[in-house]
Design a protein around this motif. Structure first.
Motif, PDB file in Angstrom:
ATOM      1  N   PRO A 192     -36.145  42.119 -19.399  1.00 19.38           N
ATOM      2  CA  PRO A 192     -36.526  41.948 -17.985  1.00 19.38           C
ATOM      3  C   PRO A 192     -35.952  43.027 -17.066  1.00 19.38           C
ATOM      4  O   PRO A 192     -36.384  43.158 -15.919  1.00 19.38           O
ATOM      5  CB  PRO A 192     -35.927  40.579 -17.611  1.00 19.38           C
ATOM      6  CG  PRO A 192     -35.555  39.928 -18.889  1.00 19.38           C
ATOM      7  CD  PRO A 192     -35.342  40.999 -19.904  1.00 19.38           C
ATOM      8  N   ASP A 193     -34.977  43.787 -17.579  1.00 20.01           N
ATOM      9  CA  ASP A 193     -34.348  44.848 -16.779  1.00 20.01           C
ATOM     10  C   ASP A 193     -35.050  46.199 -16.974  1.00 20.01           C
ATOM     11  O   ASP A 193     -34.703  47.190 -16.346  1.00 20.01           O
ATOM     12  CB  ASP A 193     -32.864  44.940 -17.207  1.00 20.01           C
ATOM     13  CG  ASP A 193     -31.957  45.449 -16.095  1.00 20.01           C
ATOM     14  OD1 ASP A 193     -32.448  45.632 -14.962  1.00 20.01           O
ATOM     15  OD2 ASP A 193     -30.767  45.673 -16.365  1.00 20.01           O
ATOM     16  N   TRP A 194     -36.021  46.245 -17.879  1.00 22.36           N
ATOM     17  CA  TRP A 194     -36.737  47.513 -18.106  1.00 22.36           C
ATOM     18  C   TRP A 194     -37.692  47.791 -16.938  1.00 22.36           C
ATOM     19  O   TRP A 194     -38.423  46.878 -16.503  1.00 22.36           O
ATOM     20  CB  TRP A 194     -37.579  47.441 -19.387  1.00 22.36           C
ATOM     21  CG  TRP A 194     -36.811  47.476 -20.669  1.00 22.36           C
ATOM     22  CD1 TRP A 194     -35.498  47.802 -20.855  1.00 22.36           C
ATOM     23  CD2 TRP A 194     -37.338  47.166 -21.964  1.00 22.36           C
ATOM     24  NE1 TRP A 194     -35.171  47.716 -22.190  1.00 22.36           N
ATOM     25  CE2 TRP A 194     -36.281  47.332 -22.895  1.00 22.36           C
ATOM     26  CE3 TRP A 194     -38.587  46.778 -22.450  1.00 22.36           C
ATOM     27  CZ2 TRP A 194     -36.437  47.121 -24.261  1.00 22.36           C
ATOM     28  CZ3 TRP A 194     -38.758  46.559 -23.813  1.00 22.36           C
ATOM     29  CH2 TRP A 194     -37.684  46.738 -24.705  1.00 22.36           C
ATOM     30  N   PRO A 195     -37.771  49.029 -16.473  1.00 21.97           N
ATOM     31  CA  PRO A 195     -38.814  49.382 -15.496  1.00 21.97           C
ATOM     32  C   PRO A 195     -40.203  49.153 -16.125  1.00 21.97           C
ATOM     33  O   PRO A 195     -40.361  49.264 -17.356  1.00 21.97           O
ATOM     34  CB  PRO A 195     -38.572  50.873 -15.243  1.00 21.97           C
ATOM     35  CG  PRO A 195     -37.150  51.115 -15.670  1.00 21.97           C
ATOM     36  CD  PRO A 195     -36.884  50.156 -16.784  1.00 21.97           C
ATOM     37  N   ASP A 198     -43.016  62.580 -26.630  1.00 19.68           N
ATOM     38  CA  ASP A 198     -44.046  63.133 -25.725  1.00 19.68           C
ATOM     39  C   ASP A 198     -44.784  61.982 -25.036  1.00 19.68           C
ATOM     40  O   ASP A 198     -45.022  62.006 -23.822  1.00 19.68           O
ATOM     41  CB  ASP A 198     -45.098  63.949 -26.497  1.00 19.68           C
ATOM     42  CG  ASP A 198     -44.538  65.268 -27.028  1.00 19.68           C
ATOM     43  OD1 ASP A 198     -43.439  65.670 -26.608  1.00 19.68           O
ATOM     44  OD2 ASP A 198     -45.214  65.878 -27.886  1.00 19.68           O
ATOM     45  N   ARG A 199     -45.162  60.970 -25.821  1.00 21.40           N
ATOM     46  CA  ARG A 199     -45.878  59.826 -25.241  1.00 21.40           C
ATOM     47  C   ARG A 199     -45.020  59.096 -24.225  1.00 21.40           C
ATOM     48  O   ARG A 199     -45.502  58.621 -23.199  1.00 21.40           O
ATOM     49  CB  ARG A 199     -46.276  58.853 -26.358  1.00 21.40           C
ATOM     50  CG  ARG A 199     -47.586  59.230 -27.012  1.00 21.40           C
ATOM     51  CD  ARG A 199     -47.873  58.386 -28.226  1.00 21.40           C
ATOM     52  NE  ARG A 199     -47.921  56.948 -27.967  1.00 21.40           N
ATOM     53  CZ  ARG A 199     -47.936  56.028 -28.922  1.00 21.40           C
ATOM     54  NH1 ARG A 199     -47.914  56.381 -30.194  1.00 21.40           N
ATOM     55  NH2 ARG A 199     -47.987  54.758 -28.610  1.00 21.40           N
ATOM     56  N   LEU A 200     -43.718  58.982 -24.527  1.00 24.50           N
ATOM     57  CA  LEU A 200     -42.813  58.315 -23.599  1.00 24.50           C
ATOM     58  C   LEU A 200     -42.800  59.060 -22.258  1.00 24.50           C
ATOM     59  O   LEU A 200     -42.902  58.452 -21.192  1.00 24.50           O
ATOM     60  CB  LEU A 200     -41.405  58.253 -24.179  1.00 24.50           C
ATOM     61  CG  LEU A 200     -40.406  57.797 -23.138  1.00 24.50           C
ATOM     62  CD1 LEU A 200     -39.949  56.396 -23.418  1.00 24.50           C
ATOM     63  CD2 LEU A 200     -39.282  58.733 -22.971  1.00 24.50           C
ATOM     64  N   GLU A 201     -42.669  60.376 -22.329  1.00 29.16           N
ATOM     65  CA  GLU A 201     -42.614  61.151 -21.083  1.00 29.16           C
ATOM     66  C   GLU A 201     -43.917  61.005 -20.302  1.00 29.16           C
ATOM     67  O   GLU A 201     -43.906  60.920 -19.068  1.00 29.16           O
ATOM     68  CB  GLU A 201     -42.320  62.628 -21.379  1.00 29.16           C
ATOM     69  CG  GLU A 201     -40.872  62.859 -21.786  1.00 29.16           C
ATOM     70  CD  GLU A 201     -40.534  64.332 -21.997  1.00 29.16           C
ATOM     71  OE1 GLU A 201     -41.461  65.156 -22.129  1.00 29.16           O
ATOM     72  OE2 GLU A 201     -39.325  64.635 -22.048  1.00 29.16           O
ATOM     73  N   ALA A 202     -45.035  60.935 -21.017  1.00 35.05           N
ATOM     74  CA  ALA A 202     -46.319  60.768 -20.325  1.00 35.05           C
ATOM     75  C   ALA A 202     -46.397  59.388 -19.670  1.00 35.05           C
ATOM     76  O   ALA A 202     -46.986  59.231 -18.593  1.00 35.05           O
ATOM     77  CB  ALA A 202     -47.470  60.951 -21.313  1.00 35.05           C
ATOM     78  N   ASP A 253     -44.294  49.002 -20.554  1.00 41.30           N
ATOM     79  CA  ASP A 253     -45.660  49.244 -21.052  1.00 41.30           C
ATOM     80  C   ASP A 253     -45.634  50.121 -22.303  1.00 41.30           C
ATOM     81  O   ASP A 253     -46.351  49.876 -23.271  1.00 41.30           O
ATOM     82  CB  ASP A 253     -46.520  49.930 -19.965  1.00 41.30           C
ATOM     83  CG  ASP A 253     -46.823  48.985 -18.815  1.00 41.30           C
ATOM     84  OD1 ASP A 253     -46.607  47.770 -18.973  1.00 41.30           O
ATOM     85  OD2 ASP A 253     -47.252  49.480 -17.744  1.00 41.30           O
ATOM     86  N   TYR A 254     -44.788  51.150 -22.272  1.00 41.83           N
ATOM     87  CA  TYR A 254     -44.637  52.025 -23.450  1.00 41.83           C
ATOM     88  C   TYR A 254     -44.130  51.201 -24.636  1.00 41.83           C
ATOM     89  O   TYR A 254     -44.667  51.292 -25.747  1.00 41.83           O
ATOM     90  CB  TYR A 254     -43.664  53.162 -23.111  1.00 41.83           C
ATOM     91  CG  TYR A 254     -43.254  54.012 -24.283  1.00 41.83           C
ATOM     92  CD1 TYR A 254     -44.125  54.963 -24.824  1.00 41.83           C
ATOM     93  CD2 TYR A 254     -41.978  53.880 -24.856  1.00 41.83           C
ATOM     94  CE1 TYR A 254     -43.741  55.756 -25.895  1.00 41.83           C
ATOM     95  CE2 TYR A 254     -41.591  54.674 -25.927  1.00 41.83           C
ATOM     96  CZ  TYR A 254     -42.479  55.610 -26.452  1.00 41.83           C
ATOM     97  OH  TYR A 254     -42.090  56.389 -27.520  1.00 41.83           O
ATOM     98  N   GLN A 258     -46.671  47.520 -31.250  1.00 38.66           N
ATOM     99  CA  GLN A 258     -47.892  47.301 -32.048  1.00 38.66           C
ATOM    100  C   GLN A 258     -47.919  48.213 -33.274  1.00 38.66           C
ATOM    101  O   GLN A 258     -48.670  47.976 -34.208  1.00 38.66           O
ATOM    102  CB  GLN A 258     -49.157  47.589 -31.217  1.00 38.66           C
ATOM    103  CG  GLN A 258     -49.286  46.783 -29.937  1.00 38.66           C
ATOM    104  CD  GLN A 258     -49.303  45.290 -30.214  1.00 38.66           C
ATOM    105  OE1 GLN A 258     -49.973  44.825 -31.140  1.00 38.66           O
ATOM    106  NE2 GLN A 258     -48.524  44.548 -29.436  1.00 38.66           N
ATOM    107  N   GLU A 259     -47.100  49.283 -33.234  1.00 41.54           N
ATOM    108  CA  GLU A 259     -47.225  50.323 -34.268  1.00 41.54           C
ATOM    109  C   GLU A 259     -46.056  50.386 -35.230  1.00 41.54           C
ATOM    110  O   GLU A 259     -46.217  50.763 -36.383  1.00 41.54           O
ATOM    111  CB  GLU A 259     -47.329  51.703 -33.568  1.00 41.54           C
ATOM    112  CG  GLU A 259     -48.514  51.800 -32.625  1.00 41.54           C
ATOM    113  CD  GLU A 259     -48.426  53.039 -31.729  1.00 41.54           C
ATOM    114  OE1 GLU A 259     -47.809  54.042 -32.150  1.00 41.54           O
ATOM    115  OE2 GLU A 259     -48.965  53.001 -30.612  1.00 41.54           O
ATOM    116  N   LEU A 260     -44.834  50.052 -34.735  1.00 41.34           N
ATOM    117  CA  LEU A 260     -43.621  50.275 -35.536  1.00 41.34           C
ATOM    118  C   LEU A 260     -42.849  48.978 -35.717  1.00 41.34           C
ATOM    119  O   LEU A 260     -43.094  47.989 -35.026  1.00 41.34           O
ATOM    120  CB  LEU A 260     -42.726  51.319 -34.835  1.00 41.34           C
ATOM    121  CG  LEU A 260     -43.354  52.671 -34.494  1.00 41.34           C
ATOM    122  CD1 LEU A 260     -42.332  53.562 -33.779  1.00 41.34           C
ATOM    123  CD2 LEU A 260     -43.873  53.371 -35.737  1.00 41.34           C
TER     124      LEU A 260
END
Ligand code: FDP
Length: 281
Positions: free
Chosen positions: A173-176, A275-279, A181-182, A188-190
């Motif tokens: 709950p403390d995550w932005p 890279d995906r995280l930064e996006a 969303d990331y 779903q993948e790992l």
């Protein structure tokens, strides 16, 4: 390898079994806090004292800084290298007898210094066996420490191309929202692997491929982990192994170092995942 750097890495390796042997009687908290306000275990102070004495005794070491002490300790003799050390990363795992380890960054500039001043870094992992991973001159090497010896087990360690695991710290709950969303996509993948010691969780990523993060939190925009002692040395290893690190927008190694105990959001792992995280952020 430069003799001075080799001496630092040898000293960390030879001290590791003694740190490990001293853990069982030092699982309780004392009355002291480290400079970041966290309670110190007897084991934290024990490991810090041993590494400080031994590393400062080397001709090549000019200064020693640690997560467990307020300021940098200079060597009387001078030397070329400045050590930033987390003597027992993940030490809260000692109570529950889970993995933890020692992290050492070797900088060629006085501290605080940015990650581009690192010339080597290493961590020791106290798991079922004691291993050590070093990064120096574009090569990451994994060793087993056993019977007083350091034996190479992986000569040129690189992060596997197909990621398998992820581990994210902080209360959900403390995550932005952007990080949440990331994380929802990554779930779903790992496979989730989170053990509560950065060094253990990062080693899962180095072993199986994936992504580790201790992100910025709503309650702590700079996250929890320390740039000089944790973020930079581990980023140096992960980047040398072919991965990426990020504070959310740039390599951890490019984050300006303003003070010894500064914190930074940490994201590390396979380049495509970072890279995906930064996006996403
Ligand atoms: P610890 O407090 O046990 O020393 O920086 C410290 C650290 O452990 C990291 O090793 C670890 O990734 C993180 O804190 C764990 O924090 P959480 O308890 O919030 O998961």
């Amino acid at each position: 390898m430069d003799d001075g750097i080799a001496a630092v890495l040898d000293t960390v390796a030879t001290t590791a079994p003694e740190i490990r042997d001293g853990l069982s009687g030092r699982r309780s908290y004392g009355d002291t806090e480290n400079p970041s306000g966290e309670r110190q275990l007897a084991a934290d102070e024990y490991a810090d004292g041993m590494l400080e004495t031994r590393l400062l005794a080397l001709d090549s070491v000019a200064s020693y800084a640690s997560e467990e002490r307020e300021s940098v300790i200079a060597s009387d003799a001078g030397g070329d290298y400045h050590i930033a050390c987390d003597p027992l990363d993940g030490s809260s795992n000692l109570k529950s007898n889970n993995t933890m380890g020692t992290i050492v960054g070797v900088y060629d500039e006085p501290l605080p210094a940015g990650g581009r001043s690192l010339v080597a870094s290493a961590f020791v992992l106290f798991g079922p066996i004691t291993t050590m991973v070093t990064a120096h001159e574009d090569t990451v090497t994994e060793y087993v420490i056993e019977d007083g010896d350091r034996r190479v087990v992986t000569e040129d360690l690189t992060i596997p191309d197909d990621p398998v695991v992820y581990g994210f710290g902080g209360r959900v709950p403390d995550w932005p929202d952007e990080f949440a969303d990331y994380a929802a996509d990554i779930e779903q993948e790992l496979k989730l692997r989170y053990g509560g010691a950065m060094i253990g969780d990062v080693n899962q990523v180095l072993t199986y491929g994936g992504v580790f993060a201790y992100p910025a939190l709503e309650s702590a925009p700079d996250g929890k982990l320390r740039l000089l002692f944790e973020g930079n040395p581990i980023a140096y290893i992960v980047e040398t192994a072919g991965g990426r690190s990020s504070d959310g927008s740039r390599s951890l190694l490019d984050v300006p170092a303003e003070e010894i105990h500064q914190r930074v959001p940490v994201h590390l792992g396979n380049a495509a995942l970072v890279d995906r995280l930064e996006a996403a952020l």
